[in-house]
Design an enzyme around this catalytic site. Structure first.
Site, mmCIF file in Angstrom:
data_model
loop_
_atom_site.group_PDB
_atom_site.id
_atom_site.type_symbol
_atom_site.label_atom_id
_atom_site.label_comp_id
_atom_site.label_asym_id
_atom_site.label_seq_id
_atom_site.Cartn_x
_atom_site.Cartn_y
_atom_site.Cartn_z
ATOM 1 C CD GLU A 132 -1.972 -2.308 1.311
ATOM 2 O OE1 GLU A 132 -0.939 -2.552 1.513
ATOM 3 O OE2 GLU A 132 -3.127 -2.970 1.069
ATOM 4 C CG HIS A 201 -9.784 -6.891 8.288
ATOM 5 N ND1 HIS A 201 -8.903 -7.511 9.181
ATOM 6 C CD2 HIS A 201 -9.145 -6.898 7.246
ATOM 7 C CE1 HIS A 201 -7.926 -8.204 8.561
ATOM 8 N NE2 HIS A 201 -7.968 -7.791 7.230
#
Lengths: 404, 400
Positions: A132, A201
């Protein structure tokens, strides 16, 4: 105003669309259950009891009812709305491209980019490694260098690894360069809680990103929102964060013909009044709008009319619409799924208190938020951590002094 | 008239300056030639067969230009040091003295379509990429004539094809790879040079950038300016492998003596050829030295000896070495260089005057250019009572 008389039968739990995590194939089934409250209400009243037969019957009826409506109106899932937004913008402008994990050959971890790689090829739909920080930086550089990247984070939880690029490399550059280097980039992906994916998450990043000047932040709820806001974001020459929600990807919404056109854009920074009312204002964004609407429906049955505002954008925040509504209704409850401290509700409350609407408030503002803990996995705990319609109903009744 | 000079200077580093070879083309009236050839310093290669050119040709004009540029950078950094001590410059000030040959040498080999991105030791880069001395000095003092109108400061200077000036260590490297991606996508033939220090060389995002640049075959040149120290930490204390030109692993690399401006230029010429022929990225390591501390708040002597600094100044100073080359080859005369020195001094001194006397931008301008497409006209101030108006004042330079 009717007072809450007796407890009604507990409603069936809201059916969650096929909750998936990253890496699990989604069947992309269009959820034919229309989310407009009237229909589910109607069906509920039709059910004779909560036996399985009745449920099946009501389910079948609601499906057939929705299906018969398809002929008249357009049904569009959020997933398809995002997909067509990407497709249309990529067709319109050759410098627009998509990059992220699994966006190309996998058709998107949540199938949002389904078909795009087949249509546009490797140059414009780029699968990245699971890095990322690196690929967000590359996306920012590509934007500086003349392209209009759409950088996907598989979920915004992973954006934390790249947040330096979102904030320091992208959002601050125009200002630091005294307006000479612009960064026309879009960061998009699912945000907030999903179903059963655990604490790492499930975080909502609305508060974090909307905090920063130099960024624009949108948080669509419906298909109309999703398509219009993503298109606006891609066309915008500044960095925009698009906070989607995985659990509404499969929800079909009724949309007008205009929404299906190639130039349908929803202005960033303008909220939408989903439902008008005169007793209390409910302000929500993303999936919490559904929650507010469900509560509003239930409350309407008791004579309380809620005005439901779908923020659509978190930065700029449409203060004007909120203030106008509160001036009319005199009561405010904010609804969000994210954590309470320094959250979106806090900001709305502060702005209303600092505005002329303060003098119209008949009671203090109340925030309905996610519980102030990391998200647990066990199902009943997870449900308890996310606000449910009864939480909003209780907040409204407290604010309206219907209950003590 | 023939003249041949031999100089060999041994230094602490592994390189030896080899014999100069002079090649005459024509002789001017003041005894100077129009062009000369020099041997470049030894290059070390990683996963490459062919090194950059062993000789570098330098014209008289180039010699004057490079000398002038390096002296400007040297003088600007000295002036900045003084301004900082006078408190006219605040916050961060990272000086480039000692590393001038890198920015001048690299820029000499780049073409108009190529871009550069670097970290916070960027004043010299801002200059060679096109910012004026006044613009740089005034940006350091935070005044209106600064390249970013005083809104950026030392670490945030930008101009066309120069993407800063970046404050977060390492972040500029993937961003640079992204610019290279745009170059490839738009087929404009440009390459991107992304510079970073030996300290940043250990950042994870660099390896992520190398990986993607190699996978996508980007025209990216990643360059480590190895000055021996990441802030106060010497390279052997920070990196398990200090062969920074090999750290790209599967990405080919070159080690260059960064004190020789012509060697640097030849290496970049090589990189331009390499990248524009679709061979993908390169990782370079340019060995150099900084005379000042990490920044103005670091005297630079707690982690290294004064003797070390002195020795480099006396034996490896890039300006001194280049001067010896070009005077020795009769490209220029010592008097011409003296003249340049005084011109440079004058230019920088005048820029300093302006930088000190210029005004800051109006306070209202703090709310200018937050967005290129502002959606709200007002920006909240410190209280809700006095909002600012968002203004759009600037012209965007990276519209493609």
């Amino acid at each position: 105003e009717k007072l809450y008389q007796k407890s009604k039968k507990p409603r069936p739990e809201p059916r969650q669309s096929s909750g998936t995590g990253p890496g699990v194939r989604v069947r992309g089934v269009v959820d034919r259950r229309c989310s407009r409250p009237q229909y589910s209400n109607y069906i509920r009243k039709m059910a004779l009891s909560s036996t399985r037969i009745a449920k099946k019957l009501s389910g079948a009826l609601s499906r057939s009812f929705s299906t018969s409506r398809v002929v008249a109106a357009n049904q569009l899932t959020v997933r398809d709305a995002l997909n067509s937004a990407l497709d249309e913008e990529m067709e319109r402008d050759e410098t627009v491209f998509l990059m992220g994990e699994e966006v190309a050959q996998y058709d998107g971890a949540y199938k949002v980019s389904r078909g795009l790689w087949k249509k546009y090829g490797d140059k414009r739909v780029i699968d990245t490694p699971i890095t990322e920080s690196g690929f967000a930086g590359i996306a920012v550089g590509a934007a500086m260098g003349g392209l209009r990247p759409v950088c996907e984070f598989m979920t915004f939880n992973f954006s934390m690894q790249a947040i330096d690029h979102v904030i320091n490399s992208a959002s601050k550059t125009f200002y630091m360069s005294a307006g000479t280097i612009h960064v026309p980039i879009v960061f998009r992906g699912p945000n907030g809680s999903a179903a059963g994916v655990g604490a790492q998450h499930s975080q909502c990043f609305g508060a974090w990103y909307s905090h920063c000047p130099g960024l624009k932040v949108v948080s669509p709820y419906s298909s109309e929102d999703a398509k219009g806001l993503l298109k606006a974001a891609i066309r915008d020459p500044d960095p925009v964060v698009v906070l989607e929600n995985e659990l509404v990807y499969g929800t079909a919404f009724e949309v007008s013909d205009e929404v299906l056109t190639k130039d349908f854009v929803v202005p960033i920074g303008k909220a939408k009044i989903e439902r008008e009312g005169q007793h209390v204002t409910l302000v929500a964004h993303s999936r919490a709008v559904l929650l507010a609407l469900e509560a509003a429906t239930a409350l309407a049955g008791e004579g309380v009319e809620c005005e439901v505002i779908n923020l659509r954008s978190l930065r700029p925040l449409d203060e004007e619409t909120i203030v106008k509504s509160v001036t009319k209704t005199h009561n405010l409850v904010t609804v969000e799924q994210g954590w309470p401290q320094s959250g979106i509700g806090s900001e709305i409350c502060a702005r209303v208190v600092e505005s002329p609407a303060y003098h119209y408030l008949e009671s203090p503002v109340v925030r309905v938020t996610g519980v102030d803990v990391p998200m647990p996995y066990a199902k009943s705990l997870e449900i308890a951590c996310i606000p449910q319609p009864h939480d909003v109903i209780k907040a409204v009744k407290k604010v309206l002094k219907i209950i003590k | 008239m023939l003249s041949q000079m031999l100089k060999s200077v041994t230094s602490q580093s592994q390189t030896r300056q080899r014999a100069l070879a002079t090649f005459l083309t024509s002789v001017r009236r003041n005894g100077t030639v129009s062009e000369a050839s020099f041997e470049t310093q030894l290059y070390k290669l990683h996963l490459l067969e062919e090194p950059p050119s062993a000789t570098a040709t330098c014209t008289r004009d180039e010699a004057l230009l490079f000398y002038h540029q390096m002296q400007i950078v040297r003088r600007m950094e000295s002036a900045s040091s003084n301004l900082y001590k006078e408190k006219a410059i605040r916050g961060f000030c990272h000086l480039y003295s000692g590393q001038e040959a890198i920015c001048v040498g690299i820029k000499a080999a780049l073409r108009p379509q190529d871009s550069v991105i670097t970290a916070y030791r960027d004043h010299g880069w801002a200059y060679v990429m096109g910012c004026s001395v006044v613009g740089i000095m005034a940006e350091l003092t935070g005044r209106a004539q600064g390249v970013a109108r005083g809104k950026g400061g030392s670490m945030h200077m930008y101009t066309k094809n120069f993407y800063g000036g970046n404050g977060i260590v390492g972040a500029q490297v993937p961003v640079g790879a992204g610019v290279a991606l745009a170059n490839k996508y738009l087929e404009n033939g440009g390459i991107n040079v992304a510079l970073y220090g030996d300290g940043a060389a250990n950042q994870g995002q660099l390896f992520e950038a190398y990986n993607m640049a190699k996978l996508m075959n980007l025209p990216s040149v990643f360059i480590c300016e190895n000055n021996g120290y990441g802030m106060g930490t010497s390279i052997d204390r920070a990196a398990a492998s200090t062969n920074y030109y090999t750290r790209g692993n599967y990405v080919p690399g070159i080690w260059i003596d960064g004190m020789d401006v012509l060697s640097v230029r030849e290496a970049i010429k090589y990189c331009v050829d390499y990248c524009t022929s679709g061979k993908g990225p390169l990782v370079l390591e340019v060995a150099t030295y900084r005379y000042h501390g990490h920044s103005m708040s670091d005297p630079g002597t707690s982690y290294r000896t004064r003797d070390e600094i002195q020795e480099v100044r006396q034996t490896r100073d890039p300006i001194m070495l280049f001067k010896e080359h070009i005077v020795g080859a009769d490209l220029v005369t010592a008097d011409e260089l003296k003249k340049i020195d005084s011109e440079v001094r004058k230019e920088v001194d005048e820029a300093v005057k302006i930088a000190k006397s210029d005004k800051e931008i109006a306070v209202q301008e703090l709310a200018a250019d937050v967005y290129s497409n502002p959606l709200e006209s007002s920006i909240r101030g410190t209280t809700p009572f006095d909002p600012y108006t968002h203004q759009r004042l600037s012209k965007i330079t990276n519209l493609h």
